[in-house]
Enzyme design. Structure first.
Site, PDB file in Angstrom:
ATOM      1  N   ASP A 100       0.865  -1.188   0.000  1.00  0.00           N
ATOM      2  CA  ASP A 100       0.000   0.000   0.000  1.00  0.00           C
ATOM      3  C   ASP A 100       0.897   1.233   0.000  1.00  0.00           C
ATOM      4  OD1 ASP A 100       0.888  -0.696   2.590  1.00  0.00           O
ATOM      5  OD2 ASP A 100      -0.771   0.365   3.552  1.00  0.00           O
ATOM      6  N   GLU A 158       5.257   6.416  -4.015  1.00  0.00           N
ATOM      7  CA  GLU A 158       6.373   6.110  -3.110  1.00  0.00           C
ATOM      8  C   GLU A 158       6.667   4.603  -3.142  1.00  0.00           C
ATOM      9  OE1 GLU A 158       7.746   7.335   1.421  1.00  0.00           O
ATOM     10  OE2 GLU A 158       5.635   7.271   0.915  1.00  0.00           O
ATOM     11  N   GLU A 246      -0.127   5.997  11.587  1.00  0.00           N
ATOM     12  CA  GLU A 246      -0.990   5.254  10.663  1.00  0.00           C
ATOM     13  C   GLU A 246      -2.276   4.791  11.321  1.00  0.00           C
ATOM     14  OE1 GLU A 246      -0.938   1.174   7.911  1.00  0.00           O
ATOM     15  OE2 GLU A 246       0.948   2.149   8.453  1.00  0.00           O
TER      16      GLU A 246
END
Length: 354
Positions: A100, A158, A246
């Site tokens: 992810d 990224e 997160e």
């Protein structure tokens, strides 16, 4: 309206060649194509603009984490009601980067050369966006003053793998009666180059979260558009082993003229209800703090009081109090916050100063 669109489309199809290039590598990724390719208008009052076409973001082997291109958009946006951006990421047979990854799309300000983040998303685990016919959808109407004429775009991921991610991006430009004919947008803060180039959370830093904003005197409506996503598993954990930033649910605050005025709740979005539900064996279903794998990161709109028009006021972005104990790495919030001013008379951009 149909005659107008036919004329405009014909003009765009006669445009020349554009290029897409990787900007993190000496080896460019080049794509020759028409500036407006294969217009697909879903409705009589909608023009579809094709931009990136199967461009790859990757790392290593001479590849680049980002790609740029110049594309032709309609020159007159005064009768544009909305602009929707669609991001398709195809990943047949799980051949892409399986993680992810933080990703976003930028438009370049033609005057200053600064890149403005117009949309952010997190890639799905293992798969692409095939379950969504047009991919991820993001409303980018706030940037219509920049999405006009010859426009430079950039898409970044990224990723740290050579297999990377492949994207196609298109825009639906919907004509109608906009809320206001003219708008202008400028960044207040942008700490969003990557998940770990955000603002450190729970420790001292030198990034400026206080600004001054001056709205034009003819502003009829103004608001803030903010995008936030947290990264890291720093301790101490919240209940349920939720590390920051997160997983830890938090409330952020924007203070206007030193008064706490707007709150952003970074909580559960219902990740398990994501229609991209084929992300196994990835850990996609548990709720993060304000984002989900395989979804666009939400934009948060805060409407400013009309009494601020023509004045200079202070802005401060504030985090909920928490201290990183340093035993499990760092926590970061990637943040972009823009101020948009609208009017029925031509309007200049707001002025942001330190």
């Amino acid at each position: 309206m149909r005659k107008l669109l036919i004329f405009s489309i014909s003009a765009y199809l006669m445009a020349g060649i554009v290029s897409c290039k990787g900007v993190d590598s000496a080896t460019p990724v080049t794509e020759d194509r028409l500036a407006l390719n294969a217009v697909n208008a879903p409705a009589d009052n909608t023009v579809n603009i094709k931009t990136f076409d199967k461009v790859k973001n990757a790392f290593g082997d001479g590849l680049s984490q980002s790609a740029e291109g110049t594309f032709t958009f309609p020159a007159d946006v005064t009768t544009v009601k909305t602009i929707k951006m669609f991001i398709k990421n195809e990943c047949p047979n799980k051949t892409c980067d399986e993680w992810d990854r933080y990703a976003n799309v930028y438009v370049k300000n033609k005057t200053t050369g600064e890149w403005y983040e117009i949309g952010r998303f997190i890639t799905p685990y293992w798969v692409g966006t095939e379950k969504l016919p047009r991919g991820l959808e993001i409303d980018v109407t706030d940037f219509k003053s920049l999405l006009s004429g010859n426009t430079e775009l950039k898409i970044y991921t990224e990723t740290w793998l050579a297999k990377g991610r492949e994207y196609s991006v298109d825009f639906d430009i919907v004509y109608g009666t906009p809320d206001y004919k003219y708008s202008a947008v400028v960044p207040v803060i942008q700490y969003n180059k990557s998940s770990i180039d955000g603002v450190p959370y729970g420790k001292a830093h030198t990034l400026g979260l206080k600004k001054n904003i001056q709205l034009p005197t003819n502003t009829e409506k103004a608001y803030l558009r903010t995008t936030i996503s947290g990264w890291g598993h720093a301790k101490p954990y919240d209940a349920g082993s939720r590390g920051c930033a997160e997983w830890c649910f938090r409330t952020h605050t924007i203070a206007i003229n030193n008064a706490n005025t707007f709150q952003h709740q970074l909580g559960a979005l219902g990740c398990s209800a994501n229609p991209i539900n084929n992300q196994s064996p990835g850990n996609w279903a548990p709720d993060r703090a304000g984002w989900c794998p395989g979804m666009a990161v939400p934009t948060r709109i805060d409407v400013l009081n009309n009494s601020l028009t023509g004045s200079t006021f202070s802005y401060e972005y504030k985090f909920q109090s928490w201290t990183n104990n340093g035993t499990n790495g760092d926590a970061f919030y990637a943040i972009s916050s823009f101020v948009i001013a609208k009017s029925n008379t031509p309007i200049s951009a707001p002025v942001v100063t330190n």
